[in-house]
Motif scaffolding. Sequence first.
Motif, PDB file in Angstrom:
ATOM      1  N   LEU A  57       0.812  -1.211   0.000  1.00  0.00           N
ATOM      2  CA  LEU A  57       0.000   0.000   0.000  1.00  0.00           C
ATOM      3  C   LEU A  57       0.847   1.264   0.000  1.00  0.00           C
ATOM      4  O   LEU A  57       0.602   2.195  -0.779  1.00  0.00           O
ATOM      5  N   VAL A  58       1.840   1.292   0.872  1.00  0.00           N
ATOM      6  CA  VAL A  58       2.589   2.537   1.096  1.00  0.00           C
ATOM      7  C   VAL A  58       3.683   2.737   0.054  1.00  0.00           C
ATOM      8  O   VAL A  58       3.835   3.824  -0.509  1.00  0.00           O
ATOM      9  N   ARG A  59       4.442   1.679  -0.214  1.00  0.00           N
ATOM     10  CA  ARG A  59       5.536   1.801  -1.184  1.00  0.00           C
ATOM     11  C   ARG A  59       5.091   1.450  -2.594  1.00  0.00           C
ATOM     12  O   ARG A  59       5.570   2.028  -3.566  1.00  0.00           O
ATOM     13  N   GLY A  60       4.169   0.490  -2.692  1.00  0.00           N
ATOM     14  CA  GLY A  60       3.733   0.042  -4.012  1.00  0.00           C
ATOM     15  C   GLY A  60       2.545   0.791  -4.575  1.00  0.00           C
ATOM     16  O   GLY A  60       2.236   0.661  -5.757  1.00  0.00           O
ATOM     17  N   GLY A  61       1.867   1.556  -3.738  1.00  0.00           N
ATOM     18  CA  GLY A  61       0.719   2.317  -4.221  1.00  0.00           C
ATOM     19  C   GLY A  61      -0.434   1.453  -4.706  1.00  0.00           C
ATOM     20  O   GLY A  61      -1.231   1.890  -5.535  1.00  0.00           O
ATOM     21  N   ALA A  62      -0.533   0.233  -4.191  1.00  0.00           N
ATOM     22  CA  ALA A  62      -1.550  -0.711  -4.664  1.00  0.00           C
ATOM     23  C   ALA A  62      -2.890  -0.453  -3.988  1.00  0.00           C
ATOM     24  O   ALA A  62      -3.446  -1.332  -3.301  1.00  0.00           O
ATOM     25  N   LEU A  63      -3.422   0.727  -4.171  1.00  0.00           N
ATOM     26  CA  LEU A  63      -4.656   1.106  -3.479  1.00  0.00           C
ATOM     27  C   LEU A  63      -5.867   0.326  -3.987  1.00  0.00           C
ATOM     28  O   LEU A  63      -6.911   0.300  -3.310  1.00  0.00           O
ATOM     29  N   HIS A  64      -5.732  -0.304  -5.163  1.00  0.00           N
ATOM     30  CA  HIS A  64      -6.843  -1.128  -5.650  1.00  0.00           C
ATOM     31  C   HIS A  64      -7.127  -2.302  -4.709  1.00  0.00           C
ATOM     32  O   HIS A  64      -8.242  -2.831  -4.696  1.00  0.00           O
ATOM     33  N   LEU A  65      -6.138  -2.674  -3.871  1.00  0.00           N
ATOM     34  CA  LEU A  65      -6.332  -3.758  -2.922  1.00  0.00           C
ATOM     35  C   LEU A  65      -7.323  -3.389  -1.824  1.00  0.00           C
ATOM     36  O   LEU A  65      -7.795  -4.255  -1.096  1.00  0.00           O
ATOM     37  N   LEU A  66      -7.607  -2.106  -1.700  1.00  0.00           N
ATOM     38  CA  LEU A  66      -8.534  -1.641  -0.668  1.00  0.00           C
ATOM     39  C   LEU A  66      -9.979  -1.566  -1.154  1.00  0.00           C
ATOM     40  O   LEU A  66     -10.878  -1.247  -0.376  1.00  0.00           O
ATOM     41  N   LYS A  67     -10.203  -1.883  -2.410  1.00  0.00           N
ATOM     42  CA  LYS A  67     -11.540  -1.733  -2.975  1.00  0.00           C
ATOM     43  C   LYS A  67     -12.514  -2.713  -2.332  1.00  0.00           C
ATOM     44  O   LYS A  67     -12.209  -3.886  -2.158  1.00  0.00           O
ATOM     45  N   PHE A  68     -13.673  -2.207  -1.955  1.00  0.00           N
ATOM     46  CA  PHE A  68     -14.736  -3.076  -1.449  1.00  0.00           C
ATOM     47  C   PHE A  68     -16.083  -2.428  -1.693  1.00  0.00           C
ATOM     48  O   PHE A  68     -16.175  -1.221  -1.955  1.00  0.00           O
ATOM     49  N   ASN A  69     -17.117  -3.227  -1.641  1.00  0.00           N
ATOM     50  CA  ASN A  69     -18.476  -2.734  -1.825  1.00  0.00           C
ATOM     51  C   ASN A  69     -19.007  -2.221  -0.488  1.00  0.00           C
ATOM     52  O   ASN A  69     -18.876  -2.922   0.527  1.00  0.00           O
ATOM     53  N   PRO A  70     -19.598  -1.046  -0.433  1.00  0.00           N
ATOM     54  CA  PRO A  70     -20.126  -0.532   0.836  1.00  0.00           C
ATOM     55  C   PRO A  70     -21.092  -1.493   1.515  1.00  0.00           C
ATOM     56  O   PRO A  70     -21.259  -1.448   2.738  1.00  0.00           O
ATOM     57  N   ALA A  71     -21.709  -2.360   0.743  1.00  0.00           N
ATOM     58  CA  ALA A  71     -22.646  -3.319   1.320  1.00  0.00           C
ATOM     59  C   ALA A  71     -21.964  -4.329   2.231  1.00  0.00           C
ATOM     60  O   ALA A  71     -22.633  -5.028   2.982  1.00  0.00           O
TER      61      ALA A  71
END
Length: 339
Positions: A57-71
């Motif tokens: 997350l911090v060094r790789g910038g892989a913010l897509h790993l945080l994606k989730f549905n609000p449901a």
Amino acid sequence: MAAQDNPIKQGKADVVRAARLSVAPMMDWTDRHCRYLHRLLSRETLLYTEMVTSPALVRGGALHLLKFNPAEHPVALQLGGSDPAELAQAAKLGAEAGYDEINLNVGCPSDRVQSGTFGAVLMKSPDLVAECVGAMQDAVSVEVTVKCRIGVDDQIPRDILPDFLTKVSAAGCKRFAIHARKAWLQGLSPKENRDIPPLDYDLVRRMKRDFPDLHLSVNGGITSLSQAKAFLADGLDGVMIGRAAYHQPADILCAADAEVFGTGSVSDPVQAVLQMLPYIEAHLSAGGKLAQVTRHMLGLFAGRPGARQWRRILSEGAHKPGAGRGLVEEALAQVQCAA
């Protein structure tokens, strides 16, 4: 997914209440599609992401790993790492993404995790874990929790686990999920570490007696909802179920709201499949593949009439070009005909 297609009620999550029953974070399994399915089966159970490493997350910038549905709420992000400052940054990213809880992995025994000096190897460094937890808590307003083992290698669990809980709770962590097995960092594979080291549930019960102010969940080897209810009756605050919740999700989750949380009614896996169809269509429209979703649905009818046909149709067909909603409806028809 459009709001009108979302069958799950959204709202502010009470994660402490939800932690009475949780589905364990499991690499390659508890992704966002799996969690969405599980939420259809239980509105109350706490769900966890797969472990996401703080360097990614911090060094790789892989913010897509945080994606989730609000449901998916209530939903917790599990982080792996051992650098307090980096974990603090990762926790902040997770909180900003909307997760209800940030969990630190101190239990995974894989070689990949050990090489990064995090996971179960951190059981040997309770002071560092405490420093990590403190830094994470300073960075976020949501609760920071820890998932740990009872010890590793030649450690004596009855000696080291109380010391671990004392030091880490002093840093502000008040909720722990304890996998009631040691982890052997050399000589056993991650799979063997889930089965071979003996379970010591009595030690976890003793920790609850010795640390009454901590919220303690037991994890490891729990295969039924009745077993989970027995642990709660014993005085434990929560139960975390892993493989059984994945491979037989209906057996664990359909009655969870009524029997563990005292709310709602028993859910129906057939209705869950019907509710998954708009989700699947949205995923396909966004360029996704059917198998990315249906691989988590294979065990939905485990032990029930039609389960073999359901699994066969999805297993054989979901990877084929053009596979979509119709394949799921075909598989479901086999279950309905067999009922």
